[in-house]
Design an enzyme around this catalytic site. Structure first.
Site: not given
Length: 201
Positions: A160, A174
Protein backbone atom coordinates in the site's frame (compact mmCIF):
# COMPACT_ATOMS: atom_id res chain seq x y z
CA UNK A 1 -26.43 -13.26 -1.09
CA UNK A 2 -29.88 -13.77 -2.57
CA UNK A 3 -29.26 -10.90 -4.98
CA UNK A 4 -25.93 -12.40 -6.04
CA UNK A 5 -27.52 -15.81 -6.60
CA UNK A 6 -30.29 -14.23 -8.62
CA UNK A 7 -27.81 -12.43 -10.85
CA UNK A 8 -25.48 -15.41 -11.30
CA UNK A 9 -28.43 -17.66 -11.98
CA UNK A 10 -29.84 -15.42 -14.71
CA UNK A 11 -30.35 -17.70 -17.72
CA UNK A 12 -28.94 -16.89 -21.11
CA UNK A 13 -32.40 -16.41 -22.59
CA UNK A 14 -34.88 -13.73 -21.53
CA UNK A 15 -37.84 -16.13 -21.80
CA UNK A 16 -36.36 -18.44 -19.17
CA UNK A 17 -36.03 -15.62 -16.66
CA UNK A 18 -39.74 -15.75 -15.99
CA UNK A 19 -40.04 -12.03 -15.41
CA UNK A 20 -40.78 -11.08 -18.98
CA UNK A 21 -37.51 -9.19 -19.11
CA UNK A 22 -36.61 -8.11 -22.62
CA UNK A 23 -34.29 -5.56 -24.07
CA UNK A 24 -33.47 -4.25 -27.54
CA UNK A 25 -30.24 -5.19 -29.24
CA UNK A 26 -27.50 -2.82 -30.29
CA UNK A 27 -29.18 -2.33 -33.69
CA UNK A 28 -32.42 -1.09 -32.15
CA UNK A 29 -34.42 -4.27 -32.75
CA UNK A 30 -37.62 -4.15 -30.65
CA UNK A 31 -37.88 -6.58 -27.72
CA UNK A 32 -39.12 -10.05 -28.61
CA UNK A 33 -38.14 -9.92 -32.29
CA UNK A 34 -35.08 -12.16 -31.97
CA UNK A 35 -35.74 -15.36 -33.89
CA UNK A 36 -33.47 -17.28 -31.55
CA UNK A 37 -35.13 -15.82 -28.46
CA UNK A 38 -31.77 -15.00 -26.91
CA UNK A 39 -30.41 -11.77 -25.39
CA UNK A 40 -29.65 -9.46 -28.28
CA UNK A 41 -26.62 -7.26 -28.74
CA UNK A 42 -22.98 -8.04 -28.17
CA UNK A 43 -21.41 -9.74 -25.19
CA UNK A 44 -19.13 -7.41 -23.27
CA UNK A 45 -16.49 -9.94 -22.27
CA UNK A 46 -13.79 -8.05 -24.18
CA UNK A 47 -14.61 -4.85 -22.30
CA UNK A 48 -14.49 -6.68 -18.96
CA UNK A 49 -11.03 -8.12 -19.63
CA UNK A 50 -9.73 -4.87 -21.12
CA UNK A 51 -10.74 -2.90 -18.02
CA UNK A 52 -9.38 -5.65 -15.76
CA UNK A 53 -6.07 -5.72 -17.65
CA UNK A 54 -5.64 -1.95 -17.40
CA UNK A 55 -6.49 -1.89 -13.69
CA UNK A 56 -4.17 -4.83 -13.00
CA UNK A 57 -1.30 -3.37 -15.03
CA UNK A 58 -1.53 0.04 -13.35
CA UNK A 59 -1.59 -1.58 -9.91
CA UNK A 60 1.32 -3.90 -10.67
CA UNK A 61 3.50 -1.15 -12.18
CA UNK A 62 2.77 1.26 -9.34
CA UNK A 63 3.73 -1.36 -6.75
CA UNK A 64 6.96 -2.21 -8.55
CA UNK A 65 7.90 1.49 -8.54
CA UNK A 66 6.95 1.91 -4.89
CA UNK A 67 9.00 -1.10 -3.77
CA UNK A 68 12.01 0.01 -5.83
CA UNK A 69 11.95 3.75 -5.11
CA UNK A 70 9.91 4.43 -1.99
CA UNK A 71 10.21 1.50 0.40
CA UNK A 72 12.63 2.20 3.29
CA UNK A 73 12.59 5.89 2.33
CA UNK A 74 10.77 8.87 3.87
CA UNK A 75 7.21 9.50 2.60
CA UNK A 76 6.75 11.82 -0.37
CA UNK A 77 4.34 14.71 0.21
CA UNK A 78 1.95 15.17 -2.71
CA UNK A 79 -0.45 17.70 -1.19
CA UNK A 80 1.24 18.78 2.01
CA UNK A 81 0.13 16.65 4.95
CA UNK A 82 -3.17 15.85 3.24
CA UNK A 83 -1.82 13.30 0.77
CA UNK A 84 1.44 11.38 0.87
CA UNK A 85 3.01 8.40 -0.86
CA UNK A 86 4.26 6.08 1.86
CA UNK A 87 5.23 2.44 1.30
CA UNK A 88 3.55 0.07 3.75
CA UNK A 89 3.22 -3.73 3.74
CA UNK A 90 -0.32 -4.73 4.68
CA UNK A 91 -1.04 -8.34 5.70
CA UNK A 92 -4.76 -7.65 6.18
CA UNK A 93 -7.61 -6.74 3.90
CA UNK A 94 -8.16 -3.40 2.19
CA UNK A 95 -7.23 -0.40 4.32
CA UNK A 96 -5.35 -2.56 6.85
CA UNK A 97 -8.31 -4.48 8.30
CA UNK A 98 -7.90 -7.99 9.71
CA UNK A 99 -4.18 -8.69 9.56
CA UNK A 100 -4.66 -12.03 11.32
CA UNK A 101 -6.76 -13.46 8.47
CA UNK A 102 -4.46 -13.14 5.46
CA UNK A 103 -5.18 -16.63 4.10
CA UNK A 104 -8.94 -16.08 4.41
CA UNK A 105 -8.76 -12.82 2.47
CA UNK A 106 -6.70 -14.60 -0.18
CA UNK A 107 -9.45 -17.21 -0.55
CA UNK A 108 -12.11 -14.49 -0.74
CA UNK A 109 -10.20 -12.74 -3.54
CA UNK A 110 -9.94 -16.02 -5.44
CA UNK A 111 -13.69 -16.64 -4.97
CA UNK A 112 -14.48 -13.18 -6.35
CA UNK A 113 -12.50 -13.98 -9.48
CA UNK A 114 -14.41 -17.27 -9.94
CA UNK A 115 -17.78 -15.52 -9.57
CA UNK A 116 -16.82 -12.87 -12.12
CA UNK A 117 -15.72 -15.60 -14.53
CA UNK A 118 -19.17 -17.20 -14.19
CA UNK A 119 -20.90 -13.90 -14.86
CA UNK A 120 -18.77 -13.17 -17.93
CA UNK A 121 -20.53 -15.75 -20.14
CA UNK A 122 -23.85 -13.88 -19.87
CA UNK A 123 -22.53 -10.34 -19.78
CA UNK A 124 -24.27 -7.97 -22.21
CA UNK A 125 -24.29 -4.74 -20.17
CA UNK A 126 -21.46 -2.26 -20.77
CA UNK A 127 -21.70 -0.64 -17.28
CA UNK A 128 -21.61 -4.08 -15.65
CA UNK A 129 -18.60 -5.01 -17.78
CA UNK A 130 -16.74 -1.94 -16.53
CA UNK A 131 -17.73 -2.57 -12.91
CA UNK A 132 -16.76 -6.25 -12.99
CA UNK A 133 -13.55 -5.40 -14.83
CA UNK A 134 -12.55 -3.03 -12.03
CA UNK A 135 -13.34 -5.69 -9.44
CA UNK A 136 -11.42 -8.34 -11.36
CA UNK A 137 -8.37 -6.17 -11.93
CA UNK A 138 -8.28 -5.07 -8.29
CA UNK A 139 -8.75 -8.59 -6.96
CA UNK A 140 -5.99 -9.91 -9.22
CA UNK A 141 -3.67 -7.10 -8.18
CA UNK A 142 -3.93 -7.82 -4.47
CA UNK A 143 -4.03 -11.59 -5.03
CA UNK A 144 -0.70 -11.34 -6.86
CA UNK A 145 0.80 -9.78 -3.74
CA UNK A 146 -0.74 -12.49 -1.54
CA UNK A 147 0.86 -15.22 -3.63
CA UNK A 148 4.28 -13.84 -4.51
CA UNK A 149 5.31 -11.48 -1.71
CA UNK A 150 6.79 -12.24 1.71
CA UNK A 151 6.27 -13.87 4.14
CA UNK A 152 4.98 -16.71 1.94
CA UNK A 153 2.54 -18.08 -0.61
CA UNK A 154 -1.08 -17.09 0.18
CA UNK A 155 0.19 -15.12 3.17
CA UNK A 156 1.98 -12.30 1.38
CA UNK A 157 1.61 -8.71 2.49
CA UNK A 158 0.03 -6.29 0.04
CA UNK A 159 1.95 -3.15 -0.93
CA UNK A 160 0.00 0.00 0.00
CA UNK A 161 1.26 3.51 -0.64
CA UNK A 162 -1.54 6.10 -1.05
CA UNK A 163 -1.80 7.78 2.36
CA UNK A 164 -4.47 10.48 2.78
CA UNK A 165 -4.49 12.37 6.08
CA UNK A 166 -6.65 10.73 8.79
CA UNK A 167 -7.36 7.73 6.55
CA UNK A 168 -5.97 4.25 5.95
CA UNK A 169 -3.18 3.68 3.45
CA UNK A 170 -4.32 1.90 0.26
CA UNK A 171 -3.29 1.11 -3.31
CA UNK A 172 -4.69 1.26 -6.83
CA UNK A 173 -6.15 -2.25 -6.55
CA UNK A 174 -8.16 -1.17 -3.50
CA UNK A 175 -9.35 1.89 -5.43
CA UNK A 176 -10.46 -0.25 -8.38
CA UNK A 177 -12.36 -2.63 -6.07
CA UNK A 178 -14.13 0.23 -4.29
CA UNK A 179 -15.06 1.99 -7.55
CA UNK A 180 -16.33 -1.27 -9.05
CA UNK A 181 -18.36 -2.02 -5.93
CA UNK A 182 -19.95 1.44 -5.91
CA UNK A 183 -20.86 1.11 -9.59
CA UNK A 184 -22.46 -2.30 -8.96
CA UNK A 185 -24.57 -0.85 -6.13
CA UNK A 186 -25.76 1.96 -8.41
CA UNK A 187 -26.59 -0.48 -11.21
CA UNK A 188 -28.50 -2.69 -8.76
CA UNK A 189 -30.55 0.27 -7.57
CA UNK A 190 -31.39 1.05 -11.20
CA UNK A 191 -32.47 -2.57 -11.70
CA UNK A 192 -29.96 -3.27 -14.46
CA UNK A 193 -28.72 -6.87 -14.62
CA UNK A 194 -25.44 -8.09 -16.16
CA UNK A 195 -27.33 -9.56 -19.14
CA UNK A 196 -28.68 -6.09 -19.97
CA UNK A 197 -32.24 -6.72 -18.81
CA UNK A 198 -33.99 -4.50 -16.28
CA UNK A 199 -35.93 -5.84 -13.31
CA UNK A 200 -38.33 -3.93 -11.07
CA UNK A 201 -38.35 -6.11 -7.96
Amino acid sequence: MAEAERIIGTPDTPDAAGGGKERPDSEGTPPGESAAGRPQGRRRIAVLFAVASIAYALDLISKLIVVAKLEHHPPIEIIGDWLKFEAIRNAGAAFGFGEAFTVIFTMIAAAVIVVIARLARKLYSLPWAIALGLLLGGALGNLTDRIFRAPGVFEGAVVDFIAPKHFAVFNLADSAIVCGGILIVLLSFKGLDPDGTVHKD
